[in-house]
Design a protein around this motif. Sequence first.
Motif, short mmCIF file in Angstrom:
data_model
loop_
_atom_site.label_atom_id
_atom_site.label_comp_id
_atom_site.label_asym_id
_atom_site.label_seq_id
_atom_site.Cartn_x
_atom_site.Cartn_y
_atom_site.Cartn_z
N LEU A 56 0.83 -1.20 0.00
CA LEU A 56 0.00 0.00 0.00
C LEU A 56 0.87 1.26 0.00
O LEU A 56 0.60 2.22 -0.73
CB LEU A 56 -0.94 0.00 1.21
CG LEU A 56 -1.92 1.16 1.29
CD1 LEU A 56 -2.87 1.16 0.10
CD2 LEU A 56 -2.70 1.10 2.59
N THR A 57 1.92 1.25 0.79
CA THR A 57 2.83 2.40 0.86
C THR A 57 3.55 2.62 -0.46
O THR A 57 3.60 3.74 -0.97
CB THR A 57 3.85 2.20 2.00
OG1 THR A 57 3.14 1.97 3.23
CG2 THR A 57 4.75 3.40 2.15
N VAL A 58 4.11 1.56 -1.03
CA VAL A 58 4.83 1.67 -2.30
C VAL A 58 3.89 2.13 -3.41
O VAL A 58 4.23 2.98 -4.22
CB VAL A 58 5.52 0.34 -2.65
CG1 VAL A 58 6.02 0.34 -4.08
CG2 VAL A 58 6.66 0.05 -1.69
N GLY A 59 2.68 1.57 -3.44
CA GLY A 59 1.71 1.95 -4.46
C GLY A 59 1.31 3.41 -4.35
O GLY A 59 1.18 4.10 -5.37
N THR A 60 1.10 3.89 -3.14
CA THR A 60 0.72 5.29 -2.93
C THR A 60 1.84 6.23 -3.33
O THR A 60 1.62 7.23 -4.02
CB THR A 60 0.32 5.51 -1.46
OG1 THR A 60 -0.73 4.61 -1.12
CG2 THR A 60 -0.14 6.94 -1.23
N ILE A 61 3.07 5.91 -2.90
CA ILE A 61 4.22 6.74 -3.26
C ILE A 61 4.41 6.75 -4.77
O ILE A 61 4.63 7.81 -5.38
CB ILE A 61 5.50 6.24 -2.54
CG1 ILE A 61 5.39 6.53 -1.04
CG2 ILE A 61 6.75 6.89 -3.13
CD1 ILE A 61 6.47 5.88 -0.22
N ASN A 62 4.31 5.59 -5.40
CA ASN A 62 4.45 5.48 -6.85
C ASN A 62 3.38 6.31 -7.56
O ASN A 62 3.68 7.02 -8.53
CB ASN A 62 4.36 4.01 -7.28
CG ASN A 62 4.49 3.83 -8.76
OD1 ASN A 62 5.44 4.30 -9.37
ND2 ASN A 62 3.54 3.14 -9.35
N TYR A 63 2.15 6.24 -7.09
CA TYR A 63 1.05 6.99 -7.72
C TYR A 63 1.33 8.49 -7.69
O TYR A 63 1.22 9.17 -8.72
CB TYR A 63 -0.27 6.68 -7.02
CG TYR A 63 -1.40 7.52 -7.52
CD1 TYR A 63 -1.99 7.26 -8.75
CD2 TYR A 63 -1.87 8.60 -6.78
CE1 TYR A 63 -3.02 8.05 -9.23
CE2 TYR A 63 -2.90 9.39 -7.25
CZ TYR A 63 -3.47 9.11 -8.48
OH TYR A 63 -4.48 9.90 -8.94
N PHE A 64 1.69 9.02 -6.52
CA PHE A 64 1.89 10.47 -6.43
C PHE A 64 3.15 10.91 -7.17
O PHE A 64 3.18 12.00 -7.76
CB PHE A 64 1.92 10.91 -4.96
CG PHE A 64 0.55 10.93 -4.35
CD1 PHE A 64 -0.41 11.81 -4.80
CD2 PHE A 64 0.22 10.03 -3.35
CE1 PHE A 64 -1.69 11.83 -4.25
CE2 PHE A 64 -1.06 10.04 -2.80
CZ PHE A 64 -2.01 10.94 -3.24
#
Length: 99
Positions: free
Chosen positions: A69-77
């Motif tokens: 979840l953390t990696v996905g959120t950072i990647n998205y932004f």
Amino acid sequence: MDNAQNKDLILREKLAIQRTILANQSTFLSFLRTSMYFLVAGLSMKSLLKIESALSIQILFFGCSFILLTVGTINYFRQSKKIKESEIHIGNYKKEHLE
């Protein structure tokens, strides 16, 4: 380059940006979905398996869920910021080619 070709180029660039935005959102949803799978696996681990190490496996699944979840959120932004920066160049082709 005449005006009609310039507008066509700008339209193609804008459509490419929209596809890129949608791909970024789709990637984030994939990270979210995988994170939820790990979360559900962690929640059901204790009731499904009657083994002594079920708690440690459950914690491992929760950790994987949080990391995804953390990696996905950072990647998205991060990708959203890059997409916004690339939008600045749309429409400046006429100036670039005529100067």
